[in-house]
Design a protein around this motif. Structure first.
Motif, PDB file in Angstrom:
ATOM      1  N   THR A  54      10.833  23.567 -44.765  1.00  0.00           N
ATOM      2  CA  THR A  54      10.864  23.930 -45.662  1.00  0.00           C
ATOM      3  C   THR A  54      10.830  25.513 -45.636  1.00  0.00           C
ATOM      4  O   THR A  54       9.828  26.170 -45.165  1.00  0.00           O
ATOM      5  CB  THR A  54      10.064  23.730 -47.121  1.00  0.00           C
ATOM      6  N   HIS A  73      17.623  21.759 -46.499  1.00  0.00           N
ATOM      7  CA  HIS A  73      16.550  22.126 -47.291  1.00  0.00           C
ATOM      8  C   HIS A  73      16.892  23.309 -48.537  1.00  0.00           C
ATOM      9  O   HIS A  73      17.037  24.428 -48.581  1.00  0.00           O
ATOM     10  CB  HIS A  73      15.504  22.137 -47.148  1.00  0.00           C
ATOM     11  N   ASP A  75      14.953  24.592 -51.532  1.00  0.00           N
ATOM     12  CA  ASP A  75      13.367  24.870 -51.858  1.00  0.00           C
ATOM     13  C   ASP A  75      13.240  25.090 -53.460  1.00  0.00           C
ATOM     14  O   ASP A  75      12.049  24.375 -53.526  1.00  0.00           O
ATOM     15  CB  ASP A  75      12.846  27.117 -51.154  1.00  0.00           C
ATOM     16  N   ALA A  80      15.507  17.840 -49.536  1.00  0.00           N
ATOM     17  CA  ALA A  80      16.383  17.453 -48.307  1.00  0.00           C
ATOM     18  C   ALA A  80      17.710  16.912 -48.569  1.00  0.00           C
ATOM     19  O   ALA A  80      17.456  16.097 -48.864  1.00  0.00           O
ATOM     20  CB  ALA A  80      15.149  17.149 -47.454  1.00  0.00           C
TER      21      ALA A  80
END
Length: 126
Positions: A54, A73, A75, A80
């Motif tokens: 991440t 990904h 955040d 994901a």
């Protein structure tokens, strides 16, 4: 405890595309962990497909999917994604999302330290 929720599997023809999603919730280090997918076809061992750290960190791909699959990904969403293009019949398998404090070379460490999703079926037909 960490929970993973997967979605996005299904059936597609050869050369088609699918996108898998996996959202993490619960107690984990939101700023730094590793997520990805393993897959397991009938009669075969579970194998690593793609993983990503991440926060814009490194990503890892199995040789068999390089150039066809892309892992990313989000955040903000703790999610994901695995974009799978140019799918082949040999990509058919149950895909399992996993999250862990770091990337492991050894599958047994993923089992020991990781949290796993329920799995989603991907079927590629000709």
């Amino acid at each position: 405890q960490v929970q993973l929720a997967e979605s996005g599997g299904g059936s597609v023809e050869v050369d088609g595309s699918l996108r898998l999603s996996c959202t993490v919730s619960g107690k984990f280090n939101v700023d730094f962990y590793c997520m990805g997918w393993f897959r397991q076809a009938p009669g075969k061992e579970r194998e690593a497909v793609a993983h990503i750290y991440t926060g814009g960190g490194s990503s890892y791909y199995a040789d068999s999917v390089k150039g066809r699959f892309t892992i990313s990904h989000d955040d903000a969403k703790n999610t994901a994604y695995l974009q799978m293009n140019s799918l082949k019949s040999e990509d058919s398998a149950v895909y399992y999302c996993v999250a862990a404090p770091r990337y492991y070379q050894d599958y047994d460490r993923w089992v020991r330290f990781g949290s796993w999703g329920q799995g989603t079926q991907v079927t590629v037909s000709s």
